[in-house]
Design a protein around this motif. Structure first.
Motif, PDB file in Angstrom:
ATOM      1  N   PRO A   1       0.840  -1.214   0.000  1.00  0.00           N
ATOM      2  CA  PRO A   1       0.000   0.000   0.000  1.00  0.00           C
ATOM      3  C   PRO A   1       0.866   1.253   0.000  1.00  0.00           C
ATOM      4  O   PRO A   1       1.830   1.349   0.784  1.00  0.00           O
ATOM      5  CB  PRO A   1      -0.813  -0.126   1.294  1.00  0.00           C
ATOM      6  N   PHE A   2       0.531   2.215  -0.835  1.00  0.00           N
ATOM      7  CA  PHE A   2       1.404   3.376  -1.009  1.00  0.00           C
ATOM      8  C   PHE A   2       1.598   4.180   0.270  1.00  0.00           C
ATOM      9  O   PHE A   2       2.710   4.593   0.591  1.00  0.00           O
ATOM     10  CB  PHE A   2       0.854   4.293  -2.112  1.00  0.00           C
ATOM     11  N   VAL A   3       0.515   4.427   0.996  1.00  0.00           N
ATOM     12  CA  VAL A   3       0.621   5.239   2.214  1.00  0.00           C
ATOM     13  C   VAL A   3       1.536   4.558   3.232  1.00  0.00           C
ATOM     14  O   VAL A   3       2.373   5.207   3.873  1.00  0.00           O
ATOM     15  CB  VAL A   3      -0.771   5.497   2.818  1.00  0.00           C
ATOM     16  N   ILE A   4       1.405   3.240   3.377  1.00  0.00           N
ATOM     17  CA  ILE A   4       2.267   2.497   4.302  1.00  0.00           C
ATOM     18  C   ILE A   4       3.713   2.537   3.816  1.00  0.00           C
ATOM     19  O   ILE A   4       4.653   2.665   4.611  1.00  0.00           O
ATOM     20  CB  ILE A   4       1.784   1.041   4.447  1.00  0.00           C
ATOM     21  N   LEU A   5       3.899   2.423   2.488  1.00  0.00           N
ATOM     22  CA  LEU A   5       5.251   2.492   1.918  1.00  0.00           C
ATOM     23  C   LEU A   5       5.895   3.834   2.221  1.00  0.00           C
ATOM     24  O   LEU A   5       7.078   3.911   2.553  1.00  0.00           O
ATOM     25  CB  LEU A   5       5.183   2.269   0.405  1.00  0.00           C
ATOM     26  N   MET A   6       5.116   4.902   2.115  1.00  0.00           N
ATOM     27  CA  MET A   6       5.648   6.239   2.381  1.00  0.00           C
ATOM     28  C   MET A   6       6.081   6.383   3.834  1.00  0.00           C
ATOM     29  O   MET A   6       7.112   6.987   4.132  1.00  0.00           O
ATOM     30  CB  MET A   6       4.605   7.295   2.024  1.00  0.00           C
ATOM     31  N   ILE A   7       5.293   5.819   4.748  1.00  0.00           N
ATOM     32  CA  ILE A   7       5.647   5.870   6.170  1.00  0.00           C
ATOM     33  C   ILE A   7       6.886   5.017   6.437  1.00  0.00           C
ATOM     34  O   ILE A   7       7.802   5.430   7.147  1.00  0.00           O
ATOM     35  CB  ILE A   7       4.467   5.383   7.035  1.00  0.00           C
ATOM     36  N   ALA A   8       6.922   3.827   5.827  1.00  0.00           N
ATOM     37  CA  ALA A   8       8.050   2.914   6.039  1.00  0.00           C
ATOM     38  C   ALA A   8       9.354   3.485   5.494  1.00  0.00           C
ATOM     39  O   ALA A   8      10.439   3.232   6.043  1.00  0.00           O
ATOM     40  CB  ALA A   8       7.752   1.564   5.386  1.00  0.00           C
ATOM     41  N   MET A   9       9.259   4.256   4.408  1.00  0.00           N
ATOM     42  CA  MET A   9      10.455   4.814   3.782  1.00  0.00           C
ATOM     43  C   MET A   9      10.861   6.157   4.364  1.00  0.00           C
ATOM     44  O   MET A   9      11.834   6.767   3.902  1.00  0.00           O
ATOM     45  CB  MET A   9      10.233   4.963   2.267  1.00  0.00           C
ATOM     46  N   SER A  10      10.136   6.630   5.378  1.00  0.00           N
ATOM     47  CA  SER A  10      10.429   7.932   5.971  1.00  0.00           C
ATOM     48  C   SER A  10      11.882   8.069   6.430  1.00  0.00           C
ATOM     49  O   SER A  10      12.526   9.083   6.144  1.00  0.00           O
ATOM     50  CB  SER A  10       9.467   8.211   7.121  1.00  0.00           C
ATOM     51  N   PRO A  11      12.465   7.066   7.130  1.00  0.00           N
ATOM     52  CA  PRO A  11      13.875   7.188   7.524  1.00  0.00           C
ATOM     53  C   PRO A  11      14.809   7.306   6.309  1.00  0.00           C
ATOM     54  O   PRO A  11      15.799   8.039   6.342  1.00  0.00           O
ATOM     55  CB  PRO A  11      14.139   5.889   8.298  1.00  0.00           C
ATOM     56  N   PHE A  12      14.484   6.575   5.248  1.00  0.00           N
ATOM     57  CA  PHE A  12      15.310   6.617   4.033  1.00  0.00           C
ATOM     58  C   PHE A  12      15.240   7.990   3.379  1.00  0.00           C
ATOM     59  O   PHE A  12      16.268   8.566   2.984  1.00  0.00           O
ATOM     60  CB  PHE A  12      14.844   5.541   3.059  1.00  0.00           C
ATOM     61  N   THR A  13      14.032   8.535   3.256  1.00  0.00           N
ATOM     62  CA  THR A  13      13.888   9.840   2.624  1.00  0.00           C
ATOM     63  C   THR A  13      14.536  10.940   3.467  1.00  0.00           C
ATOM     64  O   THR A  13      15.099  11.893   2.928  1.00  0.00           O
ATOM     65  CB  THR A  13      12.404  10.176   2.389  1.00  0.00           C
TER      66      THR A  13
END
Length: 228
Positions: free
Chosen positions: A79-91
């Motif tokens: 799911p995109f929203v979950i992906l965005m949250i999960a990738m927060s440290p990377f971004t």
């Protein structure tokens, strides 16, 4: 039934927000431009390797195809929203923040890459096998064969890029829910939290016009490139 006074009041509210609407449009354009470009490059390469490692191709490798296919399917199902949250440290590590259009662009690019990879694979599968065999029989190198494949599939690839753009535009609107910026963020802040329905309606109309424009342009280019 909307009265003239209500319509006039709604227009006045939109005019007050015109600078924010323009900035949100630019943020959406930035997200769409960056993410689409990166997704085409990464997803295109991924899709080519998916196709070439499949059955009856000159790089046939069942293990490699299973691994690439598994990664693609897993990321597409995320799911995109979950992906965005999960990738927060990377971004945050890359751009210094986990919110805003640039941070959202990175997540959009990742999500779009694997989506586009499958589209590229499907487009290449539609190229007649005889064309590939004829190219191989002339002693063409792998890079030349790939060029021939992409040339034969160019019309379908343009339509796939069109689908990718529209999908990423939809994702960019969803990114506004968690601080991604853009038109989606504006719609959430004013249209939802502040109950300004006219803002929500106006942004929906803007997004609809953008989708129609992207699809029309993609169809026109694909038709021009289709020599069948």
């Amino acid at each position: 039934m909307i009265t003239g006074a209500e319509l006039s009041a709604s227009i006045d509210k939109l005019l007050v927000l015109r600078k924010e609407i323009w900035q949100a449009f630019l943020d959406t354009f930035i997200m769409l431009g960056i993410s689409t470009t990166v997704a085409i490059l990464i997803g295109g390469l991924f899709g080519i390797f998916l196709f070439l490692s499949s059955d009856r191709q000159f790089l046939q490798n069942k293990t490699l195809y299973a691994v690439l296919g598994g990664i693609t399917n897993f990321m597409r199902a995320f799911p995109f929203v979950i992906l965005m949250i999960a990738m927060s440290p990377f971004t945050k590590a890359i751009v210094g923040t986990g919110i805003g259009p640039i941070a959202a662009s990175l997540v959009l690019a990742i999500a779009g890459s694997f989506y586009f990879a499958r589209l590229v694979e499907q487009n290449l599968r539609e190229v007649p096998r005889g064309i590939i065999e004829a190219t191989e029989s002339m002693g063409a190198r792998p890079f030349t064969i790939i060029k021939v494949l992409l040339n034969e599939a160019r019309s379908g690839l343009v339509l796939s890029v069109t689908i990718l753009c529209i999908s990423l535009l939809s994702f960019s609107a969803a990114a506004g829910m968690i601080g991604g910026g853009g038109l989606g963020d504006l719609a959430i802040r004013y249209g939802y939290y502040r109950y300004q329905t006219e803002v929500m309606v106006f942004i929906v109309i803007m997004l609809s016009i953008m989708v129609i424009g992207i699809q029309a342009l993609g169809n026109w280019v694909a038709t021009r490139l289709d020599k069948r």
